[in-house]
Design a protein around this motif. Structure first.
Motif, short mmCIF file in Angstrom:
data_model
loop_
_atom_site.label_atom_id
_atom_site.label_comp_id
_atom_site.label_asym_id
_atom_site.label_seq_id
_atom_site.Cartn_x
_atom_site.Cartn_y
_atom_site.Cartn_z
N ARG A 68 43.57 42.67 17.22
CA ARG A 68 44.68 43.75 17.28
C ARG A 68 45.57 43.32 18.75
O ARG A 68 46.62 43.83 18.62
CB ARG A 68 43.92 44.89 17.58
CG ARG A 68 44.86 46.11 17.73
CD ARG A 68 44.20 47.47 17.70
NE ARG A 68 44.90 48.71 17.72
CZ ARG A 68 44.81 49.82 17.90
NH1 ARG A 68 43.69 49.82 18.84
NH2 ARG A 68 45.57 50.70 17.58
N THR A 71 55.18 33.99 18.72
CA THR A 71 55.42 35.41 18.45
C THR A 71 55.89 35.87 17.11
O THR A 71 55.57 36.71 16.52
CB THR A 71 56.12 36.11 19.73
OG1 THR A 71 55.31 35.79 20.77
CG2 THR A 71 56.12 37.57 19.48
N LEU A 128 53.66 35.63 14.41
CA LEU A 128 52.79 36.81 14.54
C LEU A 128 53.35 38.00 13.93
O LEU A 128 52.65 38.84 13.16
CB LEU A 128 52.18 36.82 15.88
CG LEU A 128 51.30 36.02 16.52
CD1 LEU A 128 51.11 36.08 18.04
CD2 LEU A 128 50.01 35.80 15.75
N LYS A 184 51.69 38.37 10.49
CA LYS A 184 50.45 39.07 10.88
C LYS A 184 50.93 40.65 11.13
O LYS A 184 49.96 41.35 11.44
CB LYS A 184 49.74 38.39 12.21
CG LYS A 184 49.25 37.08 11.85
CD LYS A 184 48.15 37.22 11.05
CE LYS A 184 47.14 35.97 10.57
NZ LYS A 184 46.04 36.05 10.14
N PHE A 202 52.52 42.07 13.46
CA PHE A 202 52.34 42.58 14.97
C PHE A 202 53.71 43.83 15.36
O PHE A 202 54.69 43.49 14.69
CB PHE A 202 52.23 41.55 15.98
CG PHE A 202 50.92 40.91 15.97
CD1 PHE A 202 50.15 41.17 17.10
CD2 PHE A 202 50.26 40.28 15.14
CE1 PHE A 202 48.93 40.88 17.33
CE2 PHE A 202 49.15 39.71 15.37
CZ PHE A 202 48.15 39.96 16.27
N SER A 203 53.10 44.75 16.07
CA SER A 203 53.97 45.91 16.14
C SER A 203 54.83 45.94 17.33
O SER A 203 56.07 46.64 17.28
CB SER A 203 53.01 47.14 16.12
OG SER A 203 52.05 47.16 15.24
N LYS A 241 49.41 46.42 16.29
CA LYS A 241 48.78 45.15 16.99
C LYS A 241 49.81 44.66 18.05
O LYS A 241 51.06 45.08 17.98
CB LYS A 241 48.57 44.28 16.08
CG LYS A 241 47.65 44.61 14.96
CD LYS A 241 47.25 43.44 14.03
CE LYS A 241 48.18 42.99 13.07
NZ LYS A 241 47.72 41.96 11.96
N VAL A 300 51.41 41.96 20.83
CA VAL A 300 51.47 40.73 21.62
C VAL A 300 51.62 40.68 22.92
O VAL A 300 52.80 41.64 23.29
CB VAL A 300 52.63 39.65 20.84
CG1 VAL A 300 52.70 38.32 21.68
CG2 VAL A 300 52.41 39.47 19.41
#
Length: 429
Positions: A32, A54, A57, A61, A63-64, A266, A268
């Motif tokens: 997460r 990033t 990701l 993936k 990521f939010s 999620k 970064v």
């Protein structure tokens, strides 16, 4: 070759492009939180490769948001630009160029411009609710955040303006000088704490009442005011207390952002290695210091958090020779003999990725080695006498990006503003 040479060779994977991150993305799995560090705040390669990772990701993936070691109000303007908000600049560079707090170059630089322009283009094809955000985690923006609260309440909730004004007027005599406020709390230990807590409680309840993103932003500004007030009261003592207040504030902010974005969100995180790498694997632990890497592992679980450190052997860097001094390009001398950087220089490729095994770890990952940390204040001539944090590499990080030679990043030209903030602890990190 050093005693660790065979171990370095076995662990190192050459890093030639973003495609080489496949093995690291496998390690991320369903985590997460992914925290990406930097050994200095002023190095081109750290920013460039952190952004490249990033991007993968975000795209692969889901990521939010990206949360950085920066002020909430400044980063909120960038967030509005990258999420294509009405009235926001079409070019995120305009929002970054408005950064005023020293050291502006941490975020107002060409490398971050490139990433935020990419992020805006990526977001433009998404539903507004799915757009990836850009947020600040730090605690310094007391006066800026207070002004943001006042502006918002005057437009959206005038009944709460007197509470915000009471806090603002309490701080007003100190002329936006954190040091003057800190000195005054020696005589009146509670300072403006009561006014700040009153404001925070009211805005927290208002945000929980469900007033959309505007209420969340103003609540977060109130949390910054409360965190900054605590930080500045502790500042004169220096050391552990002020450092821990700052990192606990960043950890709490990250958790609030994850909650706000909802189930499945999620994050970064971009911050210095001293914040990202688990403090328990360094000399920081013996001094009673925590950091966001440690706190995230404790809060979310070690399987939900991936910590990535960065390092280099020599090159150039952007920094100042004192707090608030003009930005300068400075040399980074070859690393201290016996340090982690010295070991990797002797045996690793010029650019390399290390994904660190959890079990059956070689001595390189379990021995304590000095690991260089350069802040916004840097004196190359003193590098070998300081700047090295005793570190157990395999416990501090899950992965490590290595660049043998690095160069300074490219700051934007911004309006110079006198630095009113105290120097961070440890120096400039």
């Amino acid at each position: 070759m050093t005693r660790y040479g065979d171990e370095v060779a076995a662990l190192a994977a050459p890093l030639t492009g973003a495609g080489d991150f496949d093995v690291l993305l496998d390690r991320v799995g369903g985590a997460r939180v992914v925290m990406l560090g930097e050994a200095s705040h002023g190095t081109h390669e750290f920013y460039r490769w952190r952004a490249a990772l990033t991007r993968r990701l975000i795209v692969e993936k889901g990521f939010s948001f990206v949360a950085v070691e920066g002020d909430w109000p400044d980063c909120d303007r960038v967030d509005r630009a990258v999420r294509c908000a009405p009235g926001a600049p079409d070019d995120p560079r305009d929002a970054l160029a408005a950064f005023e707090r020293w050291p502006t170059w941490m975020w107002a630089n060409e490398e971050v411009v490139d990433f935020t322009r990419w992020l805006r283009a990526h977001n433009s094809g998404l539903d507004p609710r799915e757009r990836v955000g850009f947020h600040g985690l730090d605690v310094y923006s007391l006066w800026e955040s207070l002004r943001e609260v006042l502006v918002h309440l005057r437009e959206h909730d005038p009944a709460e303006v007197p509470t915000a004004l009471a806090a603002y007027r309490c701080f007003e005599p100190y002329g936006e000088s954190a040091r003057d406020y800190a000195m005054a709390t020696r005589l009146v230990p509670t300072g403006c704490e009561d006014e700040v807590v009153d404001l925070l409680v009211r805005l927290r309840e208002r945000a929980r009442g469900g007033d959309g993103g505007g209420a969340f932003r103003v609540w977060q500004n109130a949390e910054v005011v409360a965190g900054a007030e605590r930080y500045y009261r502790a500042m004169l003592g220096g050391g552990r207390e002020s450092w821990n207040i700052r990192d606990r504030h960043m950890d709490d902010t990250l958790a609030r952002l994850l909650d706000h974005r909802g189930p499945g969100a999620k994050a970064v995180v971009w911050a210095h290695n001293t914040h990202v790498g688990d403090a328990r694997a360094t000399a920081m632990a013996a001094h009673g210091e925590v950091n966001i890497g440690q706190l995230a592992r404790e809060r979310h679980g070690e399987d939900q958090v991936v910590l990535v450190g960065f390092g280099s052997h020599r090159g150039t860097v952007v920094a100042g020779d004192s707090w608030g001094a003009p930005v300068r390009e400075l040399p980074v001398p070859p690393a201290r003999p016996g340090s982690l950087e010295d070991v990797l220089h002797a045996a690793a490729p010029g650019r390399a990725l290390f994904v660190l095994p959890r079990h059956d770890r070689p001595d390189l990952l379990t021995d304590e080695l000095g690991h260089r940390a350069i802040g916004v204040v840097y004196h190359p001539e003193r590098d070998h006498r300081g700047n090295y944090v005793p570190t157990v590499l395999g416990d501090r990080y899950d992965a490590f990006l290595w660049f043998d030679e690095t160069r300074a990043l490219h700051p934007l030209r911004v309006r110079h503003v006198d630095a009113l903030e105290p120097e961070t602890y440890p120096t400039g990190a």
